[in-house]
Design a protein around this motif. Structure first.
Motif, PDB file in Angstrom:
ATOM      1  N   TRP A  53       8.898  12.101  25.616  1.00 31.87           N
ATOM      2  CA  TRP A  53       7.492  11.815  25.377  1.00 31.87           C
ATOM      3  C   TRP A  53       6.952  12.757  24.306  1.00 31.87           C
ATOM      4  N   VAL A  54       6.401  12.156  23.231  1.00 32.45           N
ATOM      5  CA  VAL A  54       5.884  12.972  22.124  1.00 32.45           C
ATOM      6  C   VAL A  54       4.417  12.682  21.832  1.00 32.45           C
ATOM      7  N   GLY A  55       3.792  11.812  22.610  1.00 36.77           N
ATOM      8  CA  GLY A  55       2.384  11.512  22.406  1.00 36.77           C
ATOM      9  C   GLY A  55       2.134  10.778  21.100  1.00 36.77           C
ATOM     10  N   LEU A  56       1.194  11.278  20.318  1.00 39.71           N
ATOM     11  CA  LEU A  56       0.796  10.640  19.063  1.00 39.71           C
ATOM     12  C   LEU A  56       1.616  11.106  17.866  1.00 39.71           C
ATOM     13  N   GLU A  57       2.713  11.798  18.112  1.00 45.30           N
ATOM     14  CA  GLU A  57       3.486  12.374  17.007  1.00 45.30           C
ATOM     15  C   GLU A  57       4.036  11.296  16.075  1.00 45.30           C
ATOM     16  N   ASN A  58       4.488  10.177  16.644  1.00 42.53           N
ATOM     17  CA  ASN A  58       5.019   9.102  15.790  1.00 42.53           C
ATOM     18  C   ASN A  58       3.942   8.558  14.858  1.00 42.53           C
ATOM     19  N   TYR A  59       2.729   8.382  15.375  1.00 39.88           N
ATOM     20  CA  TYR A  59       1.644   7.856  14.554  1.00 39.88           C
ATOM     21  C   TYR A  59       1.237   8.860  13.481  1.00 39.88           C
ATOM     22  N   VAL A  60       1.220  10.134  13.827  1.00 41.79           N
ATOM     23  CA  VAL A  60       0.897  11.164  12.841  1.00 41.79           C
ATOM     24  C   VAL A  60       1.938  11.181  11.732  1.00 41.79           C
ATOM     25  N   ASP A  61       3.198  11.020  12.121  1.00 42.15           N
ATOM     26  CA  ASP A  61       4.277  11.054  11.128  1.00 42.15           C
ATOM     27  C   ASP A  61       4.197   9.876  10.163  1.00 42.15           C
ATOM     28  N   ILE A  62       3.984   8.676  10.696  1.00 45.28           N
ATOM     29  CA  ILE A  62       4.010   7.508   9.811  1.00 45.28           C
ATOM     30  C   ILE A  62       2.781   7.481   8.895  1.00 45.28           C
ATOM     31  N   PHE A  63       1.613   7.863   9.397  1.00 42.69           N
ATOM     32  CA  PHE A  63       0.432   7.844   8.533  1.00 42.69           C
ATOM     33  C   PHE A  63       0.421   9.015   7.551  1.00 42.69           C
ATOM     34  N   GLY A  64       1.204  10.023   7.845  1.00 37.49           N
ATOM     35  CA  GLY A  64       1.345  11.121   6.897  1.00 37.49           C
ATOM     36  C   GLY A  64       2.420  10.887   5.859  1.00 37.49           C
ATOM     37  N   ASP A  65       3.147   9.792   5.981  1.00 37.53           N
ATOM     38  CA  ASP A  65       4.235   9.470   5.066  1.00 37.53           C
ATOM     39  C   ASP A  65       3.699   8.601   3.932  1.00 37.53           C
ATOM     40  N   GLU A  66       3.909   9.021   2.704  1.00 42.74           N
ATOM     41  CA  GLU A  66       3.434   8.258   1.549  1.00 42.74           C
ATOM     42  C   GLU A  66       4.122   6.906   1.453  1.00 42.74           C
ATOM     43  N   ASP A  67       5.401   6.825   1.870  1.00 42.52           N
ATOM     44  CA  ASP A  67       6.109   5.551   1.838  1.00 42.52           C
ATOM     45  C   ASP A  67       5.456   4.539   2.786  1.00 42.52           C
ATOM     46  N   PHE A  68       5.009   5.004   3.936  1.00 42.39           N
ATOM     47  CA  PHE A  68       4.354   4.085   4.872  1.00 42.39           C
ATOM     48  C   PHE A  68       3.009   3.619   4.326  1.00 42.39           C
ATOM     49  N   ARG A  69       2.270   4.509   3.685  1.00 43.06           N
ATOM     50  CA  ARG A  69       0.997   4.090   3.093  1.00 43.06           C
ATOM     51  C   ARG A  69       1.235   3.072   1.982  1.00 43.06           C
ATOM     52  N   ARG A  70       2.327   3.234   1.225  1.00 42.54           N
ATOM     53  CA  ARG A  70       2.683   2.232   0.221  1.00 42.54           C
ATOM     54  C   ARG A  70       3.036   0.906   0.893  1.00 42.54           C
ATOM     55  N   THR A  71       3.709   0.995   2.046  1.00 42.75           N
ATOM     56  CA  THR A  71       4.039  -0.216   2.789  1.00 42.75           C
ATOM     57  C   THR A  71       2.788  -0.944   3.238  1.00 42.75           C
ATOM     58  N   LEU A  72       1.777  -0.201   3.682  1.00 41.01           N
ATOM     59  CA  LEU A  72       0.516  -0.826   4.075  1.00 41.01           C
ATOM     60  C   LEU A  72      -0.146  -1.522   2.889  1.00 41.01           C
ATOM     61  N   ARG A  73      -0.121  -0.862   1.735  1.00 43.66           N
ATOM     62  CA  ARG A  73      -0.722  -1.485   0.550  1.00 43.66           C
ATOM     63  C   ARG A  73       0.035  -2.749   0.156  1.00 43.66           C
ATOM     64  N   THR A  74       1.356  -2.685   0.206  1.00 41.96           N
ATOM     65  CA  THR A  74       2.154  -3.869  -0.126  1.00 41.96           C
ATOM     66  C   THR A  74       1.888  -4.997   0.855  1.00 41.96           C
ATOM     67  N   THR A  75       1.788  -4.657   2.125  1.00 45.51           N
ATOM     68  CA  THR A  75       1.487  -5.664   3.146  1.00 45.51           C
ATOM     69  C   THR A  75       0.135  -6.310   2.890  1.00 45.51           C
ATOM     70  N   PHE A  76      -0.856  -5.494   2.539  1.00 46.71           N
ATOM     71  CA  PHE A  76      -2.190  -6.021   2.263  1.00 46.71           C
ATOM     72  C   PHE A  76      -2.154  -6.984   1.071  1.00 46.71           C
ATOM     73  N   VAL A  77      -1.491  -6.587   0.001  1.00 43.61           N
ATOM     74  CA  VAL A  77      -1.392  -7.452  -1.182  1.00 43.61           C
ATOM     75  C   VAL A  77      -0.656  -8.741  -0.839  1.00 43.61           C
ATOM     76  N   TYR A  78       0.429  -8.625  -0.098  1.00 47.87           N
ATOM     77  CA  TYR A  78       1.227  -9.794   0.264  1.00 47.87           C
ATOM     78  C   TYR A  78       0.409 -10.760   1.114  1.00 47.87           C
ATOM     79  N   VAL A  79      -0.315 -10.238   2.113  1.00 43.85           N
ATOM     80  CA  VAL A  79      -1.078 -11.092   3.014  1.00 43.85           C
ATOM     81  C   VAL A  79      -2.214 -11.787   2.271  1.00 43.85           C
ATOM     82  N   VAL A  80      -2.969 -11.034   1.496  1.00 45.62           N
ATOM     83  CA  VAL A  80      -4.109 -11.623   0.769  1.00 45.62           C
ATOM     84  C   VAL A  80      -3.629 -12.690  -0.211  1.00 45.62           C
ATOM     85  N   ALA A  81      -2.569 -12.385  -0.956  1.00 47.66           N
ATOM     86  CA  ALA A  81      -2.063 -13.357  -1.928  1.00 47.66           C
ATOM     87  C   ALA A  81      -1.512 -14.604  -1.241  1.00 47.66           C
ATOM     88  N   CYS A  82      -0.816 -14.427  -0.131  1.00 48.65           N
ATOM     89  CA  CYS A  82      -0.259 -15.577   0.588  1.00 48.65           C
ATOM     90  C   CYS A  82      -1.363 -16.463   1.157  1.00 48.65           C
TER      91      CYS A  82
END
Length: 313
Positions: A67-96
């Motif tokens: 059990w690590v609590g919110l550590e996974n969420y802190v790690d992914i939102f602190g990762d620049e690659d994940f933030r890029r993934t969110l932006r790509t997802t947003f562009v993909y969804v809106v365009a589709c």
């Protein structure tokens, strides 16, 4: 009591008797099997995913979790690659969503007119939607092949060729290529649904608008659009959710590359679970997708209610 009242009394008493199918529990009996199915096959896995997202769990040893609590969420939102993934997802969804609904509406308007061979054209339009996603991805990959792909030959012929013809290997052109392929697969569904909505537009309103001197654009805006607007909103909601969870087409065409330029949430989830063997991180990414979907649904409901209240005024 008169004779007429005596005759009516047994009927009234019998009328008060409720049949088993008319009891207040009847709706729950019909809904029960579906509710149990949803609880077992969706509710339980969702609860397990929520739990996993708060743990450090390896795919190689899933029974041993920490059990690590919110550590996974802190790690992914602190990762620049994940933030890029969110932006790509947003562009993909809106365009589709914009592409599939817009193209579907345009095709539906064309198919709603009378012309020779309309039935055959309507049947042919549904072919991309009827084709499996894997087949669509493979066909698109062959068409975009740098050596013998027809797309590269066409682009070279009109002077718009990509250097080397490697469209899917380019971080600039890979995502647009996937977007075009996705819209090509989705627009038949939206066109068929919107065609049904267009056929429900009252003819007398269209004729009245024409007699008042309204042009095609104003007739569409004042009459047609008001009728099909709820259908367009529902399609936009469905396409948004389907685009968020789209996996097979992106994975088969680029696997999220090159350099993560086409990596969406589901691709990142798969990579974390099966490549990095981190089930906890993958579950956290999945929960982010669930929350985004719920926000989209809630926003859609709020917009729909506001439109209904505005229409009642």
């Amino acid at each position: 009591m008169t004779l007429l009242e005596q005759r009516r009394a047994p009927r009234t008493e019998a009328g008060r008797r409720r049949s088993p199918l008319g009891s207040r529990w009847t709706p729950y009996l019909f809904l029960g099997p579906a509710a149990i199915f949803i609880l077992l096959f969706q509710g339980v896995p969702l609860a397990q995913e929520v739990y996993l997202s708060f743990t450090r769990t390896s795919l190689l040893n899933p029974t041993n979790s920490t059990w690590v609590g919110l550590e996974n969420y802190v790690d992914i939102f602190g990762d620049e690659d994940f933030r890029r993934t969110l932006r790509t997802t947003f562009v993909y969804v809106v365009a589709c969503v914009a592409g599939s609904v817009g193209a579907g509406l345009l095709v539906a308007l064309l198919l709603n007119r009378s012309f020779r061979g309309r039935g055959v054209v309507r049947a042919l339009v549904t072919i991309p939607w009827a084709a499996p996603g894997i087949a669509v991805a493979l066909i698109a990959t062959w068409m975009l092949n740098p050596q013998y792909g027809i797309v590269n030959r066409f682009l070279d012929a009109v002077g718009l060729g990509v250097p080397g013809g490697a469209i899917l290997d380019s971080s600039t052109y890979a995502l647009p290529a996937i977007l075009v392929t996705t819209v090509w697969q989705l627009f038949p569904l939206t066109s068929v649904v919107l065609l049904s909505a267009l056929q429900a537009v009252p003819r007398d309103l269209l004729e009245a608008a024409t007699m008042d001197g309204a042009g095609r654009w104003w007739t569409f805006r004042a009459v047609t659009w008001q009728v099909i607007k709820p259908t367009v909103g529902l399609l936009a909601l469905l396409m948004t959710i389907w685009s968020i969870r789209r996996f097979e087409l992106i994975w088969l065409m680029t696997k999220g590359g090159p350099v993560g330029s086409t990596e969406t949430l589901v691709i990142d989830l798969y990579a974390q679970a099966f490549d990095s063997k981190q089930l906890g991180t993958a579950a956290a990414i999945g929960m982010v997708g669930v929350v985004i979907s719920l926000i989209v649904i809630a926003g859609s409901r709020l917009v729909t209610r506001a439109a209904e209240k505005e229409g009642l005024r």
